[in-house]
Design an enzyme around this catalytic site. Structure first.
Site, PDB file in Angstrom:
ATOM      1  CB  CYS A 168      -0.890  -0.017   1.244  1.00 51.15           C
ATOM      2  SG  CYS A 168      -1.889   1.472   1.466  1.00 51.15           S
ATOM      3  CG  HIS A 193       2.591   8.343   1.743  1.00 52.90           C
ATOM      4  ND1 HIS A 193       2.838   8.951   0.545  1.00 52.90           N
ATOM      5  CD2 HIS A 193       1.243   8.219   1.816  1.00 52.90           C
ATOM      6  CE1 HIS A 193       1.695   9.181  -0.085  1.00 52.90           C
ATOM      7  NE2 HIS A 193       0.708   8.732   0.664  1.00 52.90           N
ATOM      8  CG  HIS A 252      -0.829  -0.883   6.332  1.00 54.43           C
ATOM      9  ND1 HIS A 252       0.140  -0.320   5.563  1.00 54.43           N
ATOM     10  CD2 HIS A 252      -2.008  -0.504   5.790  1.00 54.43           C
ATOM     11  CE1 HIS A 252      -0.415   0.384   4.582  1.00 54.43           C
ATOM     12  NE2 HIS A 252      -1.733   0.282   4.699  1.00 54.43           N
ATOM     13  CB  SER A 260       0.018   4.009   4.114  1.00 53.59           C
ATOM     14  OG  SER A 260      -1.270   4.436   3.771  1.00 53.59           O
ATOM     15  CB  CYS A 269      -4.997  -1.578   3.855  1.00 55.87           C
ATOM     16  SG  CYS A 269      -5.067   0.227   3.630  1.00 55.87           S
TER      17      CYS A 269
HETATM   18  P1  CND Z   1      -1.387   4.239  -5.406  1.00 60.47           P
HETATM   19  O1  CND Z   1       0.002   4.698  -5.632  1.00 60.47           O
HETATM   20  O2  CND Z   1      -1.754   2.849  -5.765  1.00 60.47           O
HETATM   21  O3  CND Z   1      -2.420   5.209  -6.158  1.00 60.47           O
HETATM   22  C1  CND Z   1      -2.294   6.599  -6.221  1.00 60.47           C
HETATM   23  C2  CND Z   1      -2.922   7.041  -7.550  1.00 60.47           C
HETATM   24  O4  CND Z   1      -2.944   8.470  -7.599  1.00 60.47           O
HETATM   25  C3  CND Z   1      -2.144   6.568  -8.777  1.00 60.47           C
HETATM   26  O5  CND Z   1      -3.015   5.907  -9.679  1.00 60.47           O
HETATM   27  C4  CND Z   1      -1.571   7.846  -9.354  1.00 60.47           C
HETATM   28  O6  CND Z   1      -1.444   7.812 -10.777  1.00 60.47           O
HETATM   29  C5  CND Z   1      -2.608   8.855  -8.918  1.00 60.47           C
HETATM   30  N1  CND Z   1      -2.116  10.239  -8.863  1.00 60.47           N
HETATM   31  C6  CND Z   1      -0.934  10.699  -8.382  1.00 60.47           C
HETATM   32  N2  CND Z   1      -0.864  12.046  -8.481  1.00 60.47           N
HETATM   33  C7  CND Z   1      -2.036  12.445  -9.036  1.00 60.47           C
HETATM   34  C8  CND Z   1      -2.593  13.717  -9.380  1.00 60.47           C
HETATM   35  N3  CND Z   1      -1.903  14.845  -9.179  1.00 60.47           N
HETATM   36  N4  CND Z   1      -3.836  13.770  -9.919  1.00 60.47           N
HETATM   37  C9  CND Z   1      -4.539  12.631 -10.139  1.00 60.47           C
HETATM   38  N5  CND Z   1      -4.071  11.403  -9.825  1.00 60.47           N
HETATM   39  C10 CND Z   1      -2.840  11.298  -9.285  1.00 60.47           C
HETATM   40  O7  CND Z   1      -1.693   4.507  -3.859  1.00 60.47           O
HETATM   41  P2  CND Z   1      -2.798   3.794  -2.909  1.00 60.47           P
HETATM   42  O8  CND Z   1      -4.053   3.658  -3.669  1.00 60.47           O
HETATM   43  O9  CND Z   1      -2.170   2.600  -2.258  1.00 60.47           O
HETATM   44  O10 CND Z   1      -2.960   4.900  -1.764  1.00 60.47           O
HETATM   45  C11 CND Z   1      -3.623   6.133  -2.048  1.00 60.47           C
HETATM   46  C12 CND Z   1      -3.627   7.024  -0.819  1.00 60.47           C
HETATM   47  O11 CND Z   1      -4.461   6.427   0.186  1.00 60.47           O
HETATM   48  C13 CND Z   1      -2.248   7.187  -0.177  1.00 60.47           C
HETATM   49  O12 CND Z   1      -2.094   8.520   0.275  1.00 60.47           O
HETATM   50  C14 CND Z   1      -2.317   6.249   0.997  1.00 60.47           C
HETATM   51  O13 CND Z   1      -1.403   6.586   2.002  1.00 60.47           O
HETATM   52  C15 CND Z   1      -3.744   6.460   1.404  1.00 60.47           C
HETATM   53  C16 CND Z   1      -4.292   5.459   2.386  1.00 60.47           C
HETATM   54  C17 CND Z   1      -5.214   5.924   3.315  1.00 60.47           C
HETATM   55  C18 CND Z   1      -5.759   5.031   4.232  1.00 60.47           C
HETATM   56  C19 CND Z   1      -6.796   5.529   5.192  1.00 60.47           C
HETATM   57  O14 CND Z   1      -7.112   4.857   6.163  1.00 60.47           O
HETATM   58  N6  CND Z   1      -7.378   6.689   4.944  1.00 60.47           N
HETATM   59  C20 CND Z   1      -5.363   3.698   4.237  1.00 60.47           C
HETATM   60  N7  CND Z   1      -4.440   3.267   3.314  1.00 60.47           N
HETATM   61  C21 CND Z   1      -3.916   4.123   2.396  1.00 60.47           C
HETATM   62 ZN    ZN Z   2      -3.062   1.209   3.370  1.00 58.70          ZN
END
Ligand code: CND
Ligand code: ZN
Length: 364
Positions: free
Chosen positions: A38, A43, A59, A40, A166
């Protein structure tokens, strides 16, 4: 055992030998079957979000209960389980109110990298090694608090189940639990990676009429259409705000930010109509701020965050398992690549390059 250990940001994870002690009271040892990769964790590797060090990351996982500590009543060896990345104490006001994802002790332990009692079962050369979010599942075994486990049906494939830990729960839960998207509504999803695709499929499950996928990567936009998006917008090539306004005059009912960037959080707020709801799922870098136009507060727009899809894990996750086994939730399509533990850094590089929906590390 070998585990993927974070030492310092901006360095690959080390595949190092670490020791894992037996579970203490109210703890369980799980043999990890698979762990999803994931953003996160990426990051943290990139230094955008603080991470205790040294720390075993991972996670999003599932496995089989191997051993239980004293006083454990929920589970027994042989049970198949999904690992929940926020344990819950069951006693704080959040837990009592049915919001265990906000549990005070659970969130404290998850970010500190210890188990609920403030100590670790992981160590190296006698010194503590932290457990990311009490899960630390980039390793063949993990010791977790009993409250981090969600028992599931034995006929559920464990590699698919891991994704529910997740990405799937966070994405589908943001739609169903946090936003409570109504059938027939319009939804925009900014960022269609492993989590965002699950926001798209969550919106499709609720019967949203218009699901506008926004990303800067055409491959992700193609995937989003497979997951139920009705429209796809590449915001690197066209202005998302005017394109969405053309499709949904006045703005959409719901917008989800699933990247973790202040600019796109603001964009989610701008995309919603009067009275609409913007949901921030992405994790912003530590210290980042978002500014909002004060003049539009009378439009009664709402912006909120969604932690772990607002889940009550033992209620929601078994339902997602049932939906998958009924053919109504896409999980197979999420797994773009399978890596051995030694390939973990390649998996993060593939994520960085935008080549995968999700990768998993398999211990099978
Ligand atoms: P992943 O890298 O798979 O996806 C991110 C997507 O965003 C990709 O498809 C990118 O092409 C796209 N992207 C990047 N920049 C831009 C932009 N400027 N405009 C449009 N699209 C863009 O990441 P993920 O899906 O594994 O995780 C996404 C977020 O969710 C990340 O910040 C992660 O830390 C967060 C998250 C939150 C939670 C929670 O509990 N809220 C749990 N897990 C992950
Ligand atoms: Zn996650």
């Amino acid at each position: 055992m070998k585990a993927a250990v974070f030492y310092r940001p901006n360095e690959p994870l080390a595949i190092d030998d670490v020791d894992l002690a037996d579970p203490k009271p109210q703890e369980v040892t799980v043999r990890v079957a698979a762990a999803g990769v994931c953003h996160s964790d990426l990051h943290m590797i990139d230094g955008l979000i603080p991470c205790p060090s040294p720390c075993v990351l991972g996670h999003e996982g599932a496995g089989v209960v191997e051993k239980v500590g004293e006083g454990v009543t929920y589970t027994q060896p042989g049970d198949h389980v999904i690992l929940s990345f926020i344990p819950s104490c069951g006693q704080c006001p959040y837990c009592i109110a049915g919001r265990p994802n906000l549990c005070t002790a659970g969130n404290r332990a998850a970010t500190r990298g210890t188990l609920l009692d403030g100590t670790t079962r992981l160590s190296k050369d006698g010194k503590p090694v932290y457990h990311l979010t009490c899960t630390a599942c980039f390793a063949p075994y993990a010791v977790l608090p009993e409250s981090s486990l969600v028992k599931i049906r034995q006929d559920m494939p464990l590699d698919r189940a891991a994704l529910i830990g997740c990405g799937v729960m966070t994405g589908v839960g943001a739609v169903i639990n946090t936003a409570k998207v109504q059938p027939g509504s319009s939804v925009a999803v900014i960022g269609c990676g492993g989590v965002g695709l699950n926001v798209v499929q969550g919106a499709a499950l609720t019967g949203a009429a218009q699901i506008i996928a926004i990303d800067i990567n055409d491959y992700k936009l193609e995937l989003a259409q497979q997951f139920g998006a009705t429209h796809a917008l590449n915001s690197a090539n066209e202005d998302a705000l005017s394109a969405v306004r053309n499709l949904s005059p006045g703005g959409v009912d719901y917008a989800f930010e699933v990247i973790g960037r202040p600019e796109t959080m603001r964009q989610a707020f701008d995309l919603i109509r009067r009275g609409g709801l913007a949901v921030v799922v992405g994790l912003a870098p530590a210290g980042a701020e978002v500014s909002l136009p004060a003049g539009v507060f009378l439009q009664e727009k709402t912006i909120t965050g969604s932690s772990y899809g607002g889940t009550r894990p033992r209620i929601d996750m078994p339902k997602l398992v049932d939906l998958y086994l009924l053919g109504r939730l896409k999980l197979d399509e999420l797994i773009s690549r399978v890596y051995p533990l030694e390939g973990i850094n390649d998996a993060f590089e593939a994520m960085r390059r935008g080549e995968v929906a999700r990768s998993i590390v398999s211990f099978a």
